[in-house]
Write a protein that holds these residues in place. Structure first.
Motif, short mmCIF file in Angstrom:
data_model
loop_
_atom_site.label_atom_id
_atom_site.label_comp_id
_atom_site.label_asym_id
_atom_site.label_seq_id
_atom_site.Cartn_x
_atom_site.Cartn_y
_atom_site.Cartn_z
N ASN A 1 10.84 0.38 3.35
CA ASN A 1 9.72 0.96 4.28
C ASN A 1 10.26 2.16 4.74
N THR B 1 -3.79 -15.79 2.14
CA THR B 1 -5.02 -16.12 1.11
C THR B 1 -4.38 -15.76 -0.29
N SER C 1 0.76 -6.96 -2.00
CA SER C 1 0.14 -7.26 -0.78
C SER C 1 -1.22 -7.26 -1.02
N TYR D 1 0.84 -1.23 -0.04
CA TYR D 1 0.09 -0.10 -0.20
C TYR D 1 0.84 1.48 0.04
N GLN E 1 -0.21 -12.01 8.09
CA GLN E 1 -0.74 -12.81 6.84
C GLN E 1 0.25 -12.66 5.57
N SER F 1 3.79 -3.44 5.01
CA SER F 1 4.38 -3.22 6.59
C SER F 1 4.57 -4.54 7.11
P1 FAD Z 1 -0.10 -1.28 5.03
O1 FAD Z 1 -0.39 -2.28 6.08
O2 FAD Z 1 -1.10 -0.29 4.68
O3 FAD Z 1 1.25 -0.84 5.20
C1 FAD Z 1 1.89 0.17 3.90
C2 FAD Z 1 3.14 0.18 4.49
O4 FAD Z 1 3.85 1.09 3.38
C3 FAD Z 1 3.33 0.74 5.93
O5 FAD Z 1 4.27 -0.14 6.59
C4 FAD Z 1 4.00 2.31 5.45
O6 FAD Z 1 4.99 2.70 6.24
C5 FAD Z 1 4.87 1.77 4.03
N1 FAD Z 1 4.94 3.18 3.28
C6 FAD Z 1 4.07 4.11 3.00
N2 FAD Z 1 4.40 4.77 2.12
C7 FAD Z 1 5.77 4.41 1.66
C8 FAD Z 1 6.62 5.08 0.96
N3 FAD Z 1 6.69 5.86 0.22
N4 FAD Z 1 7.88 4.23 0.70
C9 FAD Z 1 8.21 3.15 1.60
N5 FAD Z 1 7.24 2.61 2.31
C10 FAD Z 1 5.89 3.42 2.44
N6 FAD Z 1 -2.19 -9.46 3.42
C11 FAD Z 1 -1.39 -9.96 2.32
O7 FAD Z 1 -0.52 -9.20 2.04
N7 FAD Z 1 -1.38 -11.24 1.56
C12 FAD Z 1 -2.61 -12.17 2.38
O8 FAD Z 1 -2.77 -13.15 1.69
C13 FAD Z 1 -3.41 -11.80 3.43
N8 FAD Z 1 -4.23 -12.53 3.77
C14 FAD Z 1 -5.18 -12.22 4.71
C15 FAD Z 1 -5.90 -12.98 5.36
C16 FAD Z 1 -6.68 -12.58 6.51
C17 FAD Z 1 -7.82 -13.60 7.18
C18 FAD Z 1 -6.69 -11.33 7.02
C19 FAD Z 1 -7.56 -10.83 8.03
C20 FAD Z 1 -5.84 -10.55 6.21
C21 FAD Z 1 -5.13 -10.66 5.38
N9 FAD Z 1 -4.13 -9.87 4.74
C22 FAD Z 1 -3.20 -10.40 3.85
C23 FAD Z 1 -3.94 -8.47 5.05
C24 FAD Z 1 -3.10 -8.26 5.98
O9 FAD Z 1 -3.37 -8.35 7.15
C25 FAD Z 1 -2.61 -6.52 5.85
O10 FAD Z 1 -3.72 -5.90 5.80
C26 FAD Z 1 -2.11 -6.45 4.42
O11 FAD Z 1 -0.72 -7.41 4.21
C27 FAD Z 1 -1.35 -4.84 4.33
O12 FAD Z 1 -0.94 -4.68 3.26
P2 FAD Z 1 0.35 -3.69 3.22
O13 FAD Z 1 1.52 -3.99 3.94
O14 FAD Z 1 0.57 -3.10 1.60
O15 FAD Z 1 -0.45 -2.20 3.38
#
Ligand code: FAD
Length: 364
Positions: free
Chosen positions: A331, A297, A279, A252, A316, A312
Motif C-alpha cells: 500500500n 459480507t 475488497s 481500490y 470489514q 486500505s
Molecule cells: P479504499 O478504502 O479506497 O483503499 C484503497 C487503498 O489503496 C488505500 O489504502 C490507498 O492508499 C491504496 N492505494 C491507492 N493506490 C495505490 C497504489 N497504486 N499502490 C498501492 N496502494 C494504493 N469491504 C470488504 O473488503 N469486504 C467486505 O466484506 C465488506 N463488507 C462491508 C460490510 C459493511 C456493512 C460495510 C459498511 C462495509 C463493508 N466493506 C467491506 C467496505 C469497507 O468498509 C471498505 O469500504 C472497503 O474494504 C474498502 O476497500 P479498499 O481497501 O479496496 O478501498
C-alpha cells in the motif's frame, strides 16, 4: 403441530449440526461445524449429533462421524432430494421437537441462511446469525451471569443459572463484536460463517464408531409449496476462495489501471498456485465478481499466504482475512490500517511492486 415446551433448559441435551448436502455431496462447512461442535459437546459432556436430510444419503453418514459426530440422524425421503424450505423446515423442526437438542448449529450458507431463521421462528426460539465464535465455557458463563443473575423479560424474572452458549458475531458494520446468549429458550440456534471454524482432520476410527440412526419421515406433496424442476449448474466454476492456500487480493488501489492491476494479480496468483480475491470496493465498482469478495459480507479465508494489494484494511475487510497464516500488504500509504495486521508490509506503488513479485516467484 406437536406441542413444544421450549422454556425448560433441563429438558434439552446434546449438540446438533445440520449437515448440508446437495446432490449427494456434503458441504465442507458441515465438517467445520462438526469440529467446532465436538469441542462444545466435550465441554458440556454431551453427545454430538449430525442431522442429515436427503434422498438416498445414508452412505454419507460415516464421513460425518470421521469429523466428530457420535451419532448421525438420517432423514430420507424422495421429497428431500433437493432442498426446499417447507419440507426441510418441517423435518428439521419435527426432529428437534422430538429429541430436544440444547444447541443447533447450521452453516451460514445460502441454504442455512434460509433454513435457520425459518426453523427458529417455528420452534419459537432465537437464532444468532453469522457467528464467528462459539463458546460454552460454563465457568465463564456463570461469571458473566453474576452481573445479571435474573433477566427481566416481558416483566417476568427468569433465572439464568443454566449453562449456555455464547455466540459471537460482528455487529454495527463490523465495528464491534457482540456476544449473544439465549437464556430463556431452547434450542440455542446459530448459523456459522463458512471458513471461520477450523476443521479437524478426518479420523477413520471415529467414522467406524459413529452410530447411524435412520429416522422415519412423514411428508407428502402438501408439505411442499415449491418444487425444484431443474438444477442448472453455473457455467463458470465459482472461485474456491475458502479452500485456497494462497489468496492474492486486489483493492481500490488498482483504480489507476484496473485491467493491468487485475492481470498482474492473476499472474502472481497463478505463479503461486493461488486465487484472486478482492475488497468490496472492487466488487462494487464492477471490476470483479462478488464470488471474489473477502470480508464481512464476502468470504472468510484462512490461507497460508494472503497478499493484499492496494487494500486500505477496513475492519470489514480484515474480518475476512486476519486469520491467514502470513499476510503481505502492499500500500502506498504507510499509515494504511492493513499494515496493523500484516506480517510483511511494503509501503509502495503496487504497479511497481507486482512485476517484481511475479519475477521473483518465477525465478524461485
Ligand atoms: P479504499 O478504502 O479506497 O483503499 C484503497 C487503498 O489503496 C488505500 O489504502 C490507498 O492508499 C491504496 N492505494 C491507492 N493506490 C495505490 C497504489 N497504486 N499502490 C498501492 N496502494 C494504493 N469491504 C470488504 O473488503 N469486504 C467486505 O466484506 C465488506 N463488507 C462491508 C460490510 C459493511 C456493512 C460495510 C459498511 C462495509 C463493508 N466493506 C467491506 C467496505 C469497507 O468498509 C471498505 O469500504 C472497503 O474494504 C474498502 O476497500 P479498499 O481497501 O479496496 O478501498
Amino acid at each position: 403441530m406437536t406441542e413444544f415446551h421450549n422454556t425448560d433448559p433441563a429438558a434439552f441435551r446434546g449438540v446438533w449440526v445440520f449437515c448440508e448436502q446437495r446432490g449427494g455431496e456434503l458441504n465442507p462447512t458441515c465438517f467445520e461445524l462438526l469440529s467446532e461442535g465436538r469441542k462444545l459437546a466435550d465441554d458440556l459432556g454431551v453427545e454430538l449429533c449430525g442431522l442429515l436430510l436427503g434422498d438416498g444419503v445414508a452412505a454419507l453418514a460415516p464421513t460425518l462421524g470421521g469429523y466428530g459426530a457420535d451419532r448421525v440422524y438420517v432423514c430420507q425421503h424422495p421429497l428431500l432430494k433437493d432442498y426446499t424450505t417447507d419440507a426441510y423446515t418441517k423435518v428439521v423442526c419435527g426432529m428437534v421437537m422430538e429429541r430436544k437438542p440444547e444447541i443447533v448449529l447450521i452453516g451460514a450458507t445460502n441454504i442455512g441462511r434460509d433454513l435457520g431463521p425459518r426453523c427458529a421462528a417455528r420452534l419459537h426460539t432465537g437464532l444468532t446469525a453469522d457467528c464467528t465464535h462459539l463458546d460454552v465455557d460454563v465457568a465463564k458463563y456463570q461469571e458473566f451471569l453474576k452481573r445479571t443473575s435474573t433477566l427481566d423479560v416481558d416483566g417476568m424474572k427468569w433465572d439464568l443459572t443454566d449453562r449456555g452458549l455464547k455466540m459471537t458475531r460482528p455487529a454495527f458494520g463490523g465495528h464491534l463484536m457482540a456476544t449473544i446468549i439465549c437464556p430463556r429458550f431452547r434450542p440455542q440456534m446459530s448459523t456459522v460463517r463458512p471458513g471461520v471454524m477450523q476443521c479437524a482432520p478426518f479420523d477413520q476410527a471415529k467414522a467406524d464408531a459413529c452410530r447411524v440412526e435412520l429416522c422415519p419421515v412423514t411428508l407428502d406433496e402438501r408439505d411442499q409449496k415449491t418444487r425444484v424442476l431443474e438444477v442448472v449448474k453455473q457455467a463458470k466454476a465459482a472461485v474456491d476462495l475458502i479452500g485456497a492456500e494462497v489468496v492474492v487480493s486486489v483493492g481500490y488501489g488498482i483504480s489507476r489501471d484496473v485491467k493491468t492491476g487485475l492481470a498482474l494479480a492473476q499472474q502472481l496468483a497463478d505463479a503461486l498456485g493461488g486465487v484472486v480475491g478482492a475488497s468490496r470496493a472492487c466488487v462494487d465498482a464492477g471490476w470483479i465478481g462478488a464470488d471474489h469478495q473477502v470480508g464481512q459480507t464476502g468470504k472468510t479465508v484462512r490461507p497460508r499466504l494472503y497478499i493484499a494489494l492496494g487494500i486500505s484494511g477496513a475492519i470489514q475487510h480484515k474480518a475476512g482475512m486476519q486469520d491467514a497464516a502470513c499476510i503481505v500488504a502492499v500500500n502506498q500509504n504507510p499509515a494504511a490500517p492493513i499494515f496493523e495486521v500484516a506480517d510483511y508490509g511494503i509501503p509502495a506503488d503496487l504497479f511497481q511492486v507486482l512485476p517484481l513479485m511475479i519475477e521473483a516467484t518465477a525465478s524461485s
